[in-house]
Design a protein around this motif. Sequence first.
Motif, PDB file in Angstrom:
ATOM      1  N   MET A   1       4.252   7.988  18.597  1.00 25.36           N
ATOM      2  CA  MET A   1       5.269   8.977  18.578  1.00 25.36           C
ATOM      3  C   MET A   1       6.220   8.384  19.641  1.00 25.36           C
ATOM      4  O   MET A   1       6.147   8.230  20.656  1.00 25.36           O
ATOM      5  CB  MET A   1       5.098  10.431  19.087  1.00 25.36           C
ATOM      6  CG  MET A   1       5.970  11.237  18.937  1.00 25.36           C
ATOM      7  SD  MET A   1       5.630  12.994  19.623  1.00 25.36           S
ATOM      8  CE  MET A   1       4.547  13.569  18.254  1.00 25.36           C
ATOM      9  N   GLN A   2       7.702   8.124  19.185  1.00 26.30           N
ATOM     10  CA  GLN A   2       8.657   7.699  20.145  1.00 26.30           C
ATOM     11  C   GLN A   2       9.766   8.757  20.463  1.00 26.30           C
ATOM     12  O   GLN A   2       9.910   9.551  19.291  1.00 26.30           O
ATOM     13  CB  GLN A   2       9.109   6.542  19.907  1.00 26.30           C
ATOM     14  CG  GLN A   2       8.573   5.191  20.163  1.00 26.30           C
ATOM     15  CD  GLN A   2       9.432   4.152  20.651  1.00 26.30           C
ATOM     16  OE1 GLN A   2      10.470   3.790  19.888  1.00 26.30           O
ATOM     17  NE2 GLN A   2       8.825   3.344  21.559  1.00 26.30           N
ATOM     18  N   LEU A   3      10.200   9.073  21.503  1.00 28.23           N
ATOM     19  CA  LEU A   3      11.347  10.012  21.841  1.00 28.23           C
ATOM     20  C   LEU A   3      12.508   9.133  21.969  1.00 28.23           C
ATOM     21  O   LEU A   3      12.559   8.430  23.008  1.00 28.23           O
ATOM     22  CB  LEU A   3      10.965  10.867  23.066  1.00 28.23           C
ATOM     23  CG  LEU A   3       9.569  11.741  22.921  1.00 28.23           C
ATOM     24  CD1 LEU A   3       9.397  12.431  24.206  1.00 28.23           C
ATOM     25  CD2 LEU A   3       9.458  12.688  21.597  1.00 28.23           C
ATOM     26  N   THR A   4      13.473   9.536  21.423  1.00 29.70           N
ATOM     27  CA  THR A   4      14.959   8.943  21.511  1.00 29.70           C
ATOM     28  C   THR A   4      15.543   9.744  22.795  1.00 29.70           C
ATOM     29  O   THR A   4      15.550  10.969  23.041  1.00 29.70           O
ATOM     30  CB  THR A   4      16.012   9.174  20.302  1.00 29.70           C
ATOM     31  OG1 THR A   4      15.924  10.305  20.149  1.00 29.70           O
ATOM     32  CG2 THR A   4      15.263   8.266  19.382  1.00 29.70           C
ATOM     33  N   CYS A   5      16.323   8.996  23.795  1.00 29.85           N
ATOM     34  CA  CYS A   5      16.882   9.661  25.024  1.00 29.85           C
ATOM     35  C   CYS A   5      18.073   8.822  25.273  1.00 29.85           C
ATOM     36  O   CYS A   5      18.557   7.955  24.751  1.00 29.85           O
ATOM     37  CB  CYS A   5      15.890   9.439  25.892  1.00 29.85           C
ATOM     38  SG  CYS A   5      15.408   7.825  26.456  1.00 29.85           S
ATOM     39  N   LEU A   6      18.953   9.827  25.988  1.00 34.75           N
ATOM     40  CA  LEU A   6      20.162   9.244  26.573  1.00 34.75           C
ATOM     41  C   LEU A   6      20.082   9.465  28.158  1.00 34.75           C
ATOM     42  O   LEU A   6      19.456  10.682  28.527  1.00 34.75           O
ATOM     43  CB  LEU A   6      21.253   9.998  26.300  1.00 34.75           C
ATOM     44  CG  LEU A   6      21.842  10.247  24.682  1.00 34.75           C
ATOM     45  CD1 LEU A   6      23.078  11.170  24.337  1.00 34.75           C
ATOM     46  CD2 LEU A   6      22.221   8.557  24.330  1.00 34.75           C
ATOM     47  N   ALA A   7      20.620   8.467  28.920  1.00 35.04           N
ATOM     48  CA  ALA A   7      20.674   8.841  30.336  1.00 35.04           C
ATOM     49  C   ALA A   7      22.338   9.082  30.540  1.00 35.04           C
ATOM     50  O   ALA A   7      23.150   8.293  30.255  1.00 35.04           O
ATOM     51  CB  ALA A   7      20.219   7.457  30.997  1.00 35.04           C
ATOM     52  N   ILE A   8      22.605  10.041  31.366  1.00 38.34           N
ATOM     53  CA  ILE A   8      24.076  10.411  31.481  1.00 38.34           C
ATOM     54  C   ILE A   8      24.359  10.488  33.045  1.00 38.34           C
ATOM     55  O   ILE A   8      23.673  11.642  33.597  1.00 38.34           O
ATOM     56  CB  ILE A   8      24.412  11.630  30.795  1.00 38.34           C
ATOM     57  CG1 ILE A   8      23.929  11.626  29.427  1.00 38.34           C
ATOM     58  CG2 ILE A   8      25.955  11.964  31.058  1.00 38.34           C
ATOM     59  CD1 ILE A   8      23.919  12.852  28.584  1.00 38.34           C
ATOM     60  N   ASP A   9      25.294   9.710  33.572  1.00 38.54           N
ATOM     61  CA  ASP A   9      25.364   9.717  34.973  1.00 38.54           C
ATOM     62  C   ASP A   9      26.473   8.941  35.280  1.00 38.54           C
ATOM     63  O   ASP A   9      26.959   7.965  34.423  1.00 38.54           O
ATOM     64  CB  ASP A   9      24.208   9.257  35.843  1.00 38.54           C
ATOM     65  CG  ASP A   9      23.973   9.493  37.312  1.00 38.54           C
ATOM     66  OD1 ASP A   9      25.180   9.495  38.022  1.00 38.54           O
ATOM     67  OD2 ASP A   9      23.169  10.259  37.623  1.00 38.54           O
ATOM     68  N   VAL A  31      18.532   5.147  23.663  1.00 37.40           N
ATOM     69  CA  VAL A  31      19.657   5.013  22.676  1.00 37.40           C
ATOM     70  C   VAL A  31      20.757   4.362  23.393  1.00 37.40           C
ATOM     71  O   VAL A  31      21.517   3.518  23.070  1.00 37.40           O
ATOM     72  CB  VAL A  31      19.877   6.212  22.088  1.00 37.40           C
ATOM     73  CG1 VAL A  31      21.103   5.754  20.952  1.00 37.40           C
ATOM     74  CG2 VAL A  31      18.722   6.648  21.240  1.00 37.40           C
ATOM     75  N   GLN A  32      21.127   4.993  24.575  1.00 44.38           N
ATOM     76  CA  GLN A  32      22.599   4.474  25.231  1.00 44.38           C
ATOM     77  C   GLN A  32      22.540   5.169  26.737  1.00 44.38           C
ATOM     78  O   GLN A  32      21.817   6.201  26.755  1.00 44.38           O
ATOM     79  CB  GLN A  32      23.601   4.847  24.524  1.00 44.38           C
ATOM     80  CG  GLN A  32      24.933   4.228  25.025  1.00 44.38           C
ATOM     81  CD  GLN A  32      25.851   4.412  24.018  1.00 44.38           C
ATOM     82  OE1 GLN A  32      25.870   4.395  22.749  1.00 44.38           O
ATOM     83  NE2 GLN A  32      27.255   4.458  24.770  1.00 44.38           N
ATOM     84  N   THR A  33      23.227   4.412  27.553  1.00 42.93           N
ATOM     85  CA  THR A  33      23.572   5.213  28.947  1.00 42.93           C
ATOM     86  C   THR A  33      24.851   5.566  28.767  1.00 42.93           C
ATOM     87  O   THR A  33      25.881   4.763  28.267  1.00 42.93           O
ATOM     88  CB  THR A  33      23.294   3.958  29.837  1.00 42.93           C
ATOM     89  OG1 THR A  33      24.129   3.118  29.899  1.00 42.93           O
ATOM     90  CG2 THR A  33      21.775   3.925  30.257  1.00 42.93           C
ATOM     91  N   CYS A  34      25.485   6.614  29.273  1.00 42.72           N
ATOM     92  CA  CYS A  34      26.710   7.333  29.315  1.00 42.72           C
ATOM     93  C   CYS A  34      27.150   7.528  30.819  1.00 42.72           C
ATOM     94  O   CYS A  34      26.273   8.092  31.600  1.00 42.72           O
ATOM     95  CB  CYS A  34      26.650   8.483  28.426  1.00 42.72           C
ATOM     96  SG  CYS A  34      26.042   8.147  26.771  1.00 42.72           S
TER      97      CYS A  34
END
Length: 242
Positions: A1-9, A31-34
Amino acid sequence: MQLTCLAIDDEPLALDLMRSYISKIPFLNLVQTCSSALEAMAILQRQPIDLLFLDIEMPEITGVQFVQSLTNRPAVIFTTAYPQYALDGFTLDAVDYLLKPIPFDRFFKAVNKVYERAQLQPAAASAPTQATHQPDTEDFIFVKADYKTLRVNLRDILFIEGLKDYVILHTTSRKIITLLSMNKIMEKLPELEFARVHRSYIVSLAHIDSIEKSRIKIKEQEIPIGDSYKESFMRWVESKNL
Protein backbone atom coordinates in the motif's frame (compact mmCIF):
# COMPACT_ATOMS: atom_id res chain seq x y z
CA MET A 1 0.00 0.00 0.00
CA GLN A 2 1.24 3.45 -0.95
CA LEU A 3 0.05 6.82 0.30
CA THR A 4 0.09 9.83 -2.00
CA CYS A 5 1.22 13.02 -0.30
CA LEU A 6 1.85 16.73 -0.75
CA ALA A 7 4.41 18.82 1.11
CA ILE A 8 3.34 22.45 1.51
CA ASP A 9 5.73 25.08 2.86
CA ASP A 10 6.85 28.55 1.78
CA GLU A 11 10.44 27.82 2.86
CA PRO A 12 12.52 26.08 0.14
CA LEU A 13 14.87 24.47 2.68
CA ALA A 14 11.94 23.00 4.55
CA LEU A 15 10.60 21.50 1.32
CA ASP A 16 14.03 20.05 0.54
CA LEU A 17 14.03 18.33 3.92
CA MET A 18 10.53 16.92 3.33
CA ARG A 19 11.59 15.57 -0.08
CA SER A 20 14.59 13.88 1.51
CA TYR A 21 12.58 12.35 4.35
CA ILE A 22 9.71 11.21 2.13
CA SER A 23 12.14 9.56 -0.32
CA LYS A 24 13.32 7.29 2.50
CA ILE A 25 9.83 5.93 3.25
CA PRO A 26 8.80 3.15 0.82
CA PHE A 27 5.06 3.59 1.33
CA LEU A 28 5.03 7.36 0.63
CA ASN A 29 4.59 8.71 -2.90
CA LEU A 30 5.33 12.43 -3.11
CA VAL A 31 3.05 13.86 -5.79
CA GLN A 32 4.40 17.40 -5.57
CA THR A 33 5.84 20.05 -3.26
CA CYS A 34 3.97 23.36 -3.03
CA SER A 35 5.04 26.78 -1.81
CA SER A 36 1.51 27.91 -0.97
CA ALA A 37 -1.88 26.58 0.07
CA LEU A 38 -3.41 27.91 -3.16
CA GLU A 39 -1.03 25.81 -5.21
CA ALA A 40 -1.94 22.74 -3.16
CA MET A 41 -5.67 23.44 -3.56
CA ALA A 42 -5.33 23.25 -7.34
CA ILE A 43 -3.76 19.78 -7.03
CA LEU A 44 -6.43 18.54 -4.60
CA GLN A 45 -9.09 19.57 -7.11
CA ARG A 46 -7.45 17.39 -9.77
CA GLN A 47 -6.66 14.22 -7.83
CA PRO A 48 -7.15 12.51 -4.47
CA ILE A 49 -4.32 12.91 -1.93
CA ASP A 50 -3.95 10.78 1.18
CA LEU A 51 -1.63 12.92 3.29
CA LEU A 52 -0.63 16.58 3.63
CA PHE A 53 2.60 17.76 5.25
CA LEU A 54 1.48 21.30 5.98
CA ASP A 55 3.29 24.35 7.33
CA ILE A 56 1.13 26.75 9.35
CA GLU A 57 2.74 30.18 8.91
CA MET A 58 2.38 30.91 5.19
CA PRO A 59 1.44 34.04 3.22
CA GLU A 60 -2.08 34.61 1.87
CA ILE A 61 -3.65 31.54 3.51
CA THR A 62 -2.24 29.90 6.63
CA GLY A 63 -2.11 26.14 7.02
CA VAL A 64 -4.90 26.28 9.61
CA GLN A 65 -7.16 28.33 7.31
CA PHE A 66 -6.39 25.94 4.45
CA VAL A 67 -7.44 22.85 6.42
CA GLN A 68 -10.59 24.61 7.65
CA SER A 69 -11.55 25.30 4.03
CA LEU A 70 -11.41 21.64 2.98
CA THR A 71 -14.64 19.65 2.87
CA ASN A 72 -12.99 16.27 2.36
CA ARG A 73 -9.74 16.39 4.26
CA PRO A 74 -6.73 14.16 3.68
CA ALA A 75 -4.79 13.12 6.75
CA VAL A 76 -2.80 16.16 7.95
CA ILE A 77 0.60 16.37 9.63
CA PHE A 78 1.38 19.96 10.58
CA THR A 79 4.99 21.14 10.36
CA THR A 80 5.88 24.44 12.02
CA ALA A 81 8.50 26.31 14.00
CA TYR A 82 5.87 27.66 16.41
CA PRO A 83 4.81 25.42 19.32
CA GLN A 84 1.87 27.69 20.23
CA TYR A 85 -0.05 26.32 17.22
CA ALA A 86 -0.26 22.80 18.60
CA LEU A 87 -3.77 23.40 19.92
CA ASP A 88 -4.91 24.42 16.45
CA GLY A 89 -3.74 21.01 15.26
CA PHE A 90 -5.74 19.39 18.05
CA THR A 91 -8.96 21.17 17.10
CA LEU A 92 -8.55 20.26 13.41
CA ASP A 93 -7.99 16.55 14.17
CA ALA A 94 -4.50 16.53 12.69
CA VAL A 95 -2.72 13.19 12.89
CA ASP A 96 0.43 14.79 14.27
CA TYR A 97 2.26 18.06 14.80
CA LEU A 98 5.98 18.22 14.03
CA LEU A 99 8.04 21.04 15.48
CA LYS A 100 10.90 22.36 13.33
CA PRO A 101 13.71 21.46 13.11
CA ILE A 102 12.11 18.06 12.53
CA PRO A 103 14.23 15.02 13.45
CA PHE A 104 13.79 12.02 11.18
CA ASP A 105 12.68 9.71 14.01
CA ARG A 106 9.71 12.00 14.80
CA PHE A 107 8.84 12.22 11.11
CA PHE A 108 8.99 8.43 10.83
CA LYS A 109 6.75 7.96 13.86
CA ALA A 110 4.16 10.39 12.45
CA VAL A 111 3.95 8.80 8.99
CA ASN A 112 3.79 5.32 10.50
CA LYS A 113 0.71 6.45 12.42
CA VAL A 114 -0.94 7.46 9.14
CA TYR A 115 0.08 4.21 7.44
CA GLU A 116 -1.27 2.04 10.26
CA ARG A 117 -4.62 3.81 10.13
CA ALA A 118 -4.77 3.41 6.37
CA GLN A 119 -4.22 -0.34 6.73
CA LEU A 120 -7.08 -0.57 9.21
CA GLN A 121 -9.33 1.38 6.86
CA PRO A 122 -8.29 0.52 3.29
CA ALA A 123 -10.85 2.85 1.78
CA ALA A 124 -9.20 5.78 3.50
CA ALA A 125 -5.93 5.14 1.69
CA SER A 126 -7.45 5.67 -1.77
CA ALA A 127 -9.52 8.80 -1.12
CA PRO A 128 -9.21 11.94 0.98
CA THR A 129 -10.86 11.58 4.37
CA GLN A 130 -11.00 13.58 7.53
CA ALA A 131 -8.32 12.29 9.85
CA THR A 132 -9.40 11.58 13.41
CA HIS A 133 -7.05 11.83 16.32
CA GLN A 134 -7.31 9.02 18.83
CA PRO A 135 -4.73 9.21 21.60
CA ASP A 136 -2.72 6.06 22.12
CA THR A 137 -3.44 5.16 25.72
CA GLU A 138 -0.47 2.78 25.76
CA ASP A 139 2.05 5.56 25.17
CA PHE A 140 4.62 6.14 27.89
CA ILE A 141 7.92 7.81 28.62
CA PHE A 142 10.88 6.92 30.84
CA VAL A 143 12.29 9.47 33.29
CA LYS A 144 15.17 9.28 35.75
CA ALA A 145 14.25 9.87 39.39
CA ASP A 146 15.35 8.53 42.79
CA TYR A 147 18.38 6.81 41.20
CA LYS A 148 16.04 4.77 38.98
CA THR A 149 14.57 4.96 35.51
CA LEU A 150 10.80 5.11 35.91
CA ARG A 151 8.13 4.32 33.35
CA VAL A 152 5.33 6.91 33.30
CA ASN A 153 2.13 6.28 31.36
CA LEU A 154 1.14 9.45 29.52
CA ARG A 155 -2.54 8.94 30.32
CA ASP A 156 -1.66 9.23 34.03
CA ILE A 157 0.02 12.65 33.75
CA LEU A 158 -2.23 15.46 35.00
CA PHE A 159 0.18 18.33 34.45
CA ILE A 160 3.90 19.12 34.50
CA GLU A 161 5.47 21.91 36.52
CA GLY A 162 8.84 23.47 35.73
CA LEU A 163 11.30 24.47 38.46
CA LYS A 164 14.54 25.85 37.00
CA ASP A 165 16.49 22.77 35.85
CA TYR A 166 13.90 20.29 37.13
CA VAL A 167 10.35 19.35 36.26
CA ILE A 168 7.69 17.80 38.47
CA LEU A 169 5.35 15.31 36.82
CA HIS A 170 2.05 15.42 38.68
CA THR A 171 0.33 12.11 37.94
CA THR A 172 -2.86 10.48 39.16
CA SER A 173 -0.93 8.57 41.82
CA ARG A 174 2.30 10.45 42.65
CA LYS A 175 4.70 13.30 41.97
CA ILE A 176 7.94 12.58 40.12
CA ILE A 177 10.84 15.06 40.18
CA THR A 178 13.41 14.69 37.42
CA LEU A 179 16.36 16.71 36.09
CA LEU A 180 14.94 17.89 32.78
CA SER A 181 13.96 21.11 31.01
CA MET A 182 10.41 22.00 30.01
CA ASN A 183 11.44 22.21 26.35
CA LYS A 184 13.01 18.77 26.44
CA ILE A 185 10.04 17.01 28.01
CA MET A 186 7.64 18.81 25.64
CA GLU A 187 9.53 17.21 22.74
CA LYS A 188 8.67 13.76 24.14
CA LEU A 189 4.94 14.39 24.61
CA PRO A 190 2.23 14.02 21.96
CA GLU A 191 1.62 17.62 20.87
CA LEU A 192 -2.09 17.03 20.35
CA GLU A 193 -2.64 15.69 23.86
CA PHE A 194 -0.52 18.07 25.92
CA ALA A 195 -0.26 21.86 25.77
CA ARG A 196 2.17 24.29 27.27
CA VAL A 197 -0.03 26.99 28.79
CA HIS A 198 2.58 28.85 30.80
CA ARG A 199 6.36 29.14 30.96
CA SER A 200 6.22 26.82 33.98
CA TYR A 201 3.28 24.55 33.14
CA ILE A 202 2.29 21.87 30.64
CA VAL A 203 -1.22 20.40 30.98
CA SER A 204 -2.88 17.21 29.82
CA LEU A 205 -5.86 18.38 27.77
CA ALA A 206 -7.82 15.27 28.73
CA HIS A 207 -7.54 16.05 32.46
CA ILE A 208 -8.78 19.65 32.45
CA ASP A 209 -11.74 19.97 34.83
CA SER A 210 -12.60 23.65 34.37
CA ILE A 211 -11.32 26.98 33.07
CA GLU A 212 -12.00 30.34 34.69
CA LYS A 213 -10.58 33.58 33.36
CA SER A 214 -6.82 32.93 33.12
CA ARG A 215 -6.70 29.75 35.19
CA ILE A 216 -7.11 26.05 34.51
CA LYS A 217 -8.27 23.68 37.21
CA ILE A 218 -7.05 20.08 37.25
CA LYS A 219 -8.14 18.20 40.36
CA GLU A 220 -7.33 20.62 43.22
CA GLN A 221 -4.59 22.47 41.36
CA GLU A 222 -5.11 25.87 39.73
CA ILE A 223 -2.74 26.49 36.83
CA PRO A 224 -2.16 29.98 35.35
CA ILE A 225 -2.42 30.59 31.62
CA GLY A 226 0.49 32.73 30.40
CA ASP A 227 -0.21 35.71 28.12
CA SER A 228 1.87 34.30 25.26
CA TYR A 229 -0.04 30.99 25.33
CA LYS A 230 -3.54 32.31 26.00
CA GLU A 231 -4.73 33.04 22.44
CA SER A 232 -4.14 29.57 21.00
CA PHE A 233 -5.42 27.84 24.13
CA MET A 234 -8.66 29.82 24.16
CA ARG A 235 -9.22 29.02 20.48
CA TRP A 236 -9.14 25.35 21.47
CA VAL A 237 -11.60 26.03 24.31
CA GLU A 238 -13.99 27.84 21.97
CA SER A 239 -13.91 24.92 19.53
CA LYS A 240 -15.20 22.66 22.32
CA ASN A 241 -17.97 25.00 23.52
CA LEU A 242 -21.58 23.95 22.94
